[in-house]
Design a protein around this motif. Structure first.
Motif, PDB file in Angstrom:
ATOM      1  N   CYS A  82       0.845  -0.457   1.946  1.00 27.56           N
ATOM      2  CA  CYS A  82      -0.488   0.116   1.755  1.00 27.56           C
ATOM      3  C   CYS A  82      -0.420   1.632   1.733  1.00 27.56           C
ATOM      4  O   CYS A  82      -1.010   2.291   0.878  1.00 27.56           O
ATOM      5  N   TYR A  83       0.309   2.211   2.667  1.00 26.72           N
ATOM      6  CA  TYR A  83       0.429   3.670   2.756  1.00 26.72           C
ATOM      7  C   TYR A  83       1.125   4.238   1.519  1.00 26.72           C
ATOM      8  O   TYR A  83       0.717   5.264   0.966  1.00 26.72           O
ATOM      9  N   ARG A  84       2.187   3.564   1.046  1.00 27.28           N
ATOM     10  CA  ARG A  84       2.939   4.061  -0.101  1.00 27.28           C
ATOM     11  C   ARG A  84       2.228   3.824  -1.431  1.00 27.28           C
ATOM     12  O   ARG A  84       2.542   4.486  -2.425  1.00 27.28           O
ATOM     13  N   SER A  85       1.290   2.886  -1.460  1.00 26.39           N
ATOM     14  CA  SER A  85       0.672   2.492  -2.738  1.00 26.39           C
ATOM     15  C   SER A  85      -0.769   2.968  -2.876  1.00 26.39           C
ATOM     16  O   SER A  85      -1.551   2.362  -3.603  1.00 26.39           O
ATOM     17  N   GLY A  86      -1.123   4.017  -2.188  1.00 27.55           N
ATOM     18  CA  GLY A  86      -2.445   4.591  -2.398  1.00 27.55           C
ATOM     19  C   GLY A  86      -3.362   4.545  -1.201  1.00 27.55           C
ATOM     20  O   GLY A  86      -4.552   4.852  -1.323  1.00 27.55           O
ATOM     21  N   GLY A  87      -2.849   4.141  -0.037  1.00 26.19           N
ATOM     22  CA  GLY A  87      -3.687   4.113   1.161  1.00 26.19           C
ATOM     23  C   GLY A  87      -4.863   3.173   1.002  1.00 26.19           C
ATOM     24  O   GLY A  87      -4.716   2.017   0.598  1.00 26.19           O
ATOM     25  N   LYS A 284      -5.628   7.373  -2.339  1.00 28.58           N
ATOM     26  CA  LYS A 284      -5.033   8.169  -3.424  1.00 28.58           C
ATOM     27  C   LYS A 284      -5.391   7.426  -4.716  1.00 28.58           C
ATOM     28  O   LYS A 284      -4.666   6.535  -5.163  1.00 28.58           O
ATOM     29  N   TRP A 285      -6.524   7.806  -5.288  1.00 28.37           N
ATOM     30  CA  TRP A 285      -7.102   7.038  -6.396  1.00 28.37           C
ATOM     31  C   TRP A 285      -6.211   7.024  -7.628  1.00 28.37           C
ATOM     32  O   TRP A 285      -6.248   6.078  -8.418  1.00 28.37           O
TER      33      TRP A 285
END
Length: 611
Positions: A82-87, A284-285
């Motif tokens: 989740c953190y690496r793929s856009g929060g 991170k849209w």
């Protein structure tokens, strides 16, 4: 089940009016006979259920399914992904994939298992004989996975037993296993020549790891003993089938939630916890425009819920015929995803605290895989009051999370053996408990390479090629066999016969169009963006190990074409005639006593008709 009794009832009642002139007497006799037949039918059905085994309560099935779905991946993979793929933005593709793939395909697997009362091999061979190899492939991949998954339980037991000393052994650098020159009591940040004390405990004390897979090293006898203990725990929890597993899951499936909530309440009060949570959720849209983010979301759904492993089909096969699997599907899916998000808050609140403590960016501490739960979190506990209590509870939680998943994966193999060769096996072994012991012993022996000094490299290689590469192939062919070849109309008939109503249009659309397209897209993207297995940031596997990894992957995949070849070979006639027979389902509708005569007639016509 009561097939013979029900057929007799139809014939007998149809003859009564012609044999008696008194209508009232006819009605009384008809009622009495139908009542007797119903009792006999129920008795036969209960005998069949007792012979095969059935969940004592619906809650046991739900807890077992939740326990299987909620595993270690929820704790160490989802938060980092989740953190690496856009929060927070990652939750959008994650939830879309959940409701377009996860929920419909889980409902599909529950329906197949509960309707046929068979494991994945025999259930899928009835639904689509041409792709009967898919069922065997799911059994193989589940068994391969359980051979190294129990190694994680071994590590958890090692940490658990070492959490009761006066101080935690990974707190300092003053131990015989530490490399004093590059050991740091805390996270070293960007100082690449330093390692934290907890990292050295994992690498140099637990694993005693060598430099690569080419150097197997010696046996880790401590881990050897704990691996035996881990398999003994699994055996005594499942040796009576669902009768024993159903009781164990009351604890193993619920205890982790108490620990997660306790950790969350504790962690949010720590300094820096807020920064860690914001780092986890900060959207991170722009990431939503990357195809890989959507692939990651779908892959996480498949890995977490367990689509394609055969475990959900096996567990549902022990349900009563009219169990409400629709309700169970939503319970399992929602609880699984909610647990992943809860684990994200727990993990990143702790990571934020460590970043604050060592004055480092969160990015320098966040990691995924075993390192998160066996390196980062132990380091967190070493800074907390009553560290031994928190550490022991945490590793007991990991043990429970892993055991639930392990139960289901081992049960897949046992269900396959009993469904296919039950009388022959029991004629030799006499008792089912001995069959379970044989399966567990085989799993233990195959897990021994993982507990050598070079075992971590074997573990990482097998995990990459089993849980990543093979799974998407199996999931695609399972969806192809059920939703496209067997057909949504036939699947809807199965659901209606069990629940008394047709599935909602949402499920039909997903089964017919959305799920197959998404699974195919994930498979293609996985092949295009394939990356070789790695351990850590620096170690790359030699070419022979990569070849071995692909062989491990083919161990499960190969059964799909072999099953199709065998099915075509055993049939007679032209190629077209053989293909037609191979695409015709052989589901035994007469084995479902809940169907009315009208439903049976309609269903038989539909199942035997053209595709």
């Amino acid at each position: 089940m009561g097939v013979g009794a029900e057929t007799t009832a139809v014939v007998t009642l149809s003859k009564l009016p012609a044999e008696r002139e008194d209508g009232k007497e006819d009605a009384k006799v008809a009622f009495r006979i139908s009542e007797e037949v119903a009792v006999k039918s129920d008795d036969v059905e209960h005998e069949e259920e007792d012979k095969r085994g059935v969940w004592s309560r619906r809650l046991e099935f739900v807890l077992a399914s939740v326990g299987y779905a909620v595993g270690l991946g929820n704790v160490w993979r989802f938060p980092y992904l989740c953190y690496r793929s856009g929060g927070g933005a990652f939750l959008i593709p994650y939830l879309i994939m959940l409701f377009l793939c996860g929920v419909p395909l889980l409902f599909m697997e529950f329906a197949i298992g509960q309707y046929t009362r068979l494991g994945p091999v025999h259930a899928l061979s009835q639904i689509c004989p041409l792709l009967k190899g898919v069922g065997l492939a799911t059994v193989v991949i589940s068994f391969v996975l359980c051979t190294y998954y129990n190694v994680l339980m071994t590590w958890a037991l090692y940490y658990l037993f070492n959490s009761f000393g006066d101080s935690l052994p990974w707190q300092s650098c003053n131990n015989t296993w530490n490399a004093i020159g590059n050991c740091s009591t805390g996270f070293p940040g960007n100082a690449t020549h330093l390692q934290s004390a907890s990292q050295q405990y994992f690498d140099r004390r637990l694993l005693e790891m060598t430099r690569g897979i080419e150097d197997a090293g010696e046996m880790r006898w401590e881990l050897f003993g704990l691996l035996i203990l881990a398999w003994l725990i699994v055996y005594f929890c499942i040796f009576k089938g669902v009768k024993s597993t159903g009781k164990v899951v009351y604890f193993t499936a619920t205890f982790p939630y108490f620990i997660l909530f306790a950790l969350l309440i504790n962690n949010v009060q720590l300094p820096g916890a807020r920064d860690g949570i914001l780092f986890f959720l900060m959207p991170k849209w722009s990431k939503l425009l990357e195809v890989q983010v959507w692939v990651n979301a779908a892959a996480q759904i498949f890995n977490s819920i367990g689509i394609g492993f055969g475990s959900m089909i096996s567990m549902a096969s022990y349900n009563k015929f009219n169990n409400n699997i629709l309700r169970d599907t939503f319970i399992v899916s929602v609880l699984n995803s909610a647990t992943s998000i809860l684990a994200g808050f727990v993990i990143f609140s702790a990571i934020g605290y460590m970043a604050h403590l060592h004055n480092l960016p969160v990015d320098d501490i966040a990691t995924d895989g075993p390192g998160l739960v066996f390196v980062v979190y132990p380091e967190v506990f070493s800074t907390m009051p009553v560290a031994q209590l928190w550490a022991s509870l945490f590793f007991l939680m990991l043990l429970c999370l892993g055991l639930d998943s392990q139960f289901a994966m081992v049960e897949v193999a046992i269900t396959f053996l009993l469904d296919g060769f039950g009388p022959k096996i029991l004629r030799v072994l006499k008792r089912k408990e001995l069959l379970v012991l044989a399966v567990c012993t085989t799993g233990f022996l195959l897990g021994i390479p993982h507990i050598t000094q070079g075992g971590i490299y074997v573990f990482q290689l097998m995990d990459h090629y089993t849980a990543v590469v093979s799974l998407m192939f199996l999931a695609f062919f399972e969806v192809l066999a059920v939703t496209l070849i067997f057909g949504v109309r036939r699947l809807s008939v199965m659901v209606e016969s069990m629940l008394g109503r047709k599935p909602h249009m949402y499920f039909c659309v997903c089964w017919q169009f959305l799920s197959p397209m998404l699974v195919l897209g994930i498979l293609i993207s996985s092949v295009i963006q394939y990356t070789p297995a790695r351990y850590g940031r620096t170690y790359t596997y030699p070419l022979w190990a990569e070849f071995l990894g692909w062989c491990i992957s083919l161990v499960s995949i190969i059964w799909i074409p072999l099953g199709a070849i065998h099915e075509m070979w055993k049939n007679t006639g032209s190629f077209r005639q053989r293909l037609k027979v191979s695409l015709t389902p052989t589901v035994d509708l007469n084995a479902t006593p809940m169907l009315t005569d009208r439903q049976k007639a309609e269903s038989i016509a539909l199942f035997s008709g053209p595709l």
